[in-house]
Enzyme design. Structure first.
Site, PDB file in Angstrom:
ATOM      1  N   ASP A  75      33.796   5.512  -8.709  1.00 34.43           N
ATOM      2  CA  ASP A  75      33.447   5.934  -7.352  1.00 34.43           C
ATOM      3  C   ASP A  75      33.304   4.738  -6.438  1.00 34.43           C
ATOM      4  OD1 ASP A  75      32.276   8.224  -9.216  1.00 34.43           O
ATOM      5  OD2 ASP A  75      32.847   9.024  -7.261  1.00 34.43           O
ATOM      6  N   CYS A  88      33.605  12.801 -17.420  1.00 41.73           N
ATOM      7  CA  CYS A  88      33.681  13.487 -16.122  1.00 41.73           C
ATOM      8  C   CYS A  88      35.118  13.934 -15.822  1.00 41.73           C
ATOM      9  CB  CYS A  88      33.139  12.574 -15.015  1.00 41.73           C
ATOM     10  SG  CYS A  88      32.777  13.451 -13.476  1.00 41.73           S
TER      11      CYS A  88
HETATM   12  C1  RUB Z   1      33.446  12.215 -10.185  1.00 44.68           C
HETATM   13  C2  RUB Z   1      33.569  10.893 -10.860  1.00 44.68           C
HETATM   14  C3  RUB Z   1      34.955  10.362 -11.059  1.00 44.68           C
HETATM   15  C4  RUB Z   1      35.272   9.402  -9.909  1.00 44.68           C
HETATM   16  C5  RUB Z   1      36.730   9.009  -9.908  1.00 44.68           C
HETATM   17  O1  RUB Z   1      32.112  12.529  -9.842  1.00 44.68           O
HETATM   18  O2  RUB Z   1      32.601  10.237 -11.181  1.00 44.68           O
HETATM   19  O3  RUB Z   1      35.048   9.665 -12.254  1.00 44.68           O
HETATM   20  O4  RUB Z   1      34.967   9.998  -8.676  1.00 44.68           O
HETATM   21  O5  RUB Z   1      37.519  10.128  -9.622  1.00 44.68           O
HETATM   22  P1  RUB Z   1      31.825  13.867  -9.005  1.00 44.68           P
HETATM   23  P2  RUB Z   1      38.984   9.942  -8.972  1.00 44.68           P
HETATM   24  O6  RUB Z   1      32.387  15.013  -9.790  1.00 44.68           O
HETATM   25  O7  RUB Z   1      30.347  13.915  -8.862  1.00 44.68           O
HETATM   26  O8  RUB Z   1      32.526  13.715  -7.677  1.00 44.68           O
HETATM   27  O9  RUB Z   1      39.734   9.088  -9.933  1.00 44.68           O
HETATM   28  O10 RUB Z   1      39.521  11.335  -8.849  1.00 44.68           O
HETATM   29  O11 RUB Z   1      38.790   9.267  -7.675  1.00 44.68           O
END
Ligand code: RUB
Length: 309
Positions: free
Chosen positions: A201, A132
């Protein structure tokens, strides 16, 4: 009273549409929207001001289900207003601004610490797989690159919304050798991966991690191949409700993301996240260091006691 301003509605829409994605970016956008709407308040009274904040909170929380960092941030900011002795809305708007600035600064500092600590785990000539797009992961990789580490990155494509492309573009911009694979090829490549690093998340009271759908399968593949699997996350992604028995909700997104003109009667499911059990996680790289997922709740308790209030 008009506090539920355009900025809150616009931000909530952008979060829903994934124009703003990743837990950190979502939380930052929500904080800024709350601050902007507090500044535009037309009310005089504290009661109305708080009512407006509560409406903004509901709208933002409804934008995406699995976002405890956003919820913790917004609750903390509103908590500062509730406990303030000020009675005038204009002054309370300043309280919101000051609280927002403090929260954002702390978040920035946590990100910096996580990157410093995580970059030390990256050895020269290693291959790192990520899934992701996590701004925390890419910041860590940027830091390692700036330190002169030589490594390459394998990104999953991340079906169905293809956030892996954002990661790949960022890596290429940094001059990092990058390979993209489809999600289902993770096991195929795992024997050539030295380290898996993913974002989060949500963190549950049991130390399980919720991240983009497919993360748990990658963790299992890493476990089987004996490849270390790390999660990078601010501790404030902890969801206190899980302590008291609630499950973290897993957002199910529009099935059009998977197949727009699918045959009638076909059931399509589109969960955005899944749960990776703590047993498959080598460590959580957070602002307090690299910690075992087993001890995460105590660490959150010590560092951010207000989360449990
Ligand atoms: C994004 C996702 C990321 C986490 C952490 O999912 O799963 O790995 O949110 O991101 P989506 P961060 O694209 O559905 O939002 O480290 O930027 O908080």
């Amino acid at each position: 009273m008009r506090i539920l301003s355009k900025s809150v509605n616009d931000t909530a829409e952008k979060i829903k549409r994934l124009e703003i994605q990743g837990a950190r970016n979502v939380a930052i956008a929500a904080i800024k929207a709350i601050e902007a709407s507090a500044k535009q308040t037309e009310t005089q009274s504290k009661t109305h001001f708080l009512k407006g904040l509560s409406e903004a909170e509901n709208t933002l929380f409804a934008s995406r289900e699995t976002e405890p960092l956003m919820r913790n941030a917004v609750r903390w900011i509103i908590g500062q207003v509730e406990s303030s002795r000020e009675k005038k809305a204009a002054k309370l708007a300043r309280t919101v601004s000051a609280a927002s600035a403090k929260f954002l600064k702390d978040l920035e500092e946590s990100n910096e610490k996580i990157a410093e600590i995580g970059a030390r785990r990256i050895r020269d000539n290693s291959v790192i797989l990520t899934h992701c797009h996590s701004s925390t992961v890419t910041y860590l990789l940027r830091k390692a690159k700036q330190q002169g580490k030589r490594f390459e990155v394998v990104c999953t494509e991340t079906r169905p919304a293809l956030q892996g492309r954002t990661t790949a573009k960022e890596m290429l911009k940094l001059g990092i050798k990058t390979t993209m694979i489809v999600d289902s090829a993770a096991r195929y490549f795992m024997n050539h991966i030295d380290l898996v690093i993913v974002g989060a998340d949500a963190i549950t009271s049991e130390g399980n991690i919720i991240n983009k759908i497919g993360t748990s399968a990658i963790a299992l593949a890493a476990h089987e191949a004996r490849t270390p699997f790390y999660v990078v996350s601010e501790l404030l992604k902890f969801d206190p409700a899980t302590t008291y028995g609630d499950y973290e909700g897993i957002e199910e997104r529009d099935t059009d993301e998977i197949w727009r003109d699918a045959p009638e009667n076909l059931i399509i499911r589109n969960p955005a996240f899944d749960v990776t059990r703590r047993d498959y996680i080598h460590g959580v790289i957070c602002e307090e260091g690299i910690v075992s997922p087993h001890s995460i709740m105590e660490i959150v308790h010590r560092k951010y006691p207000w989360v449990f209030q």
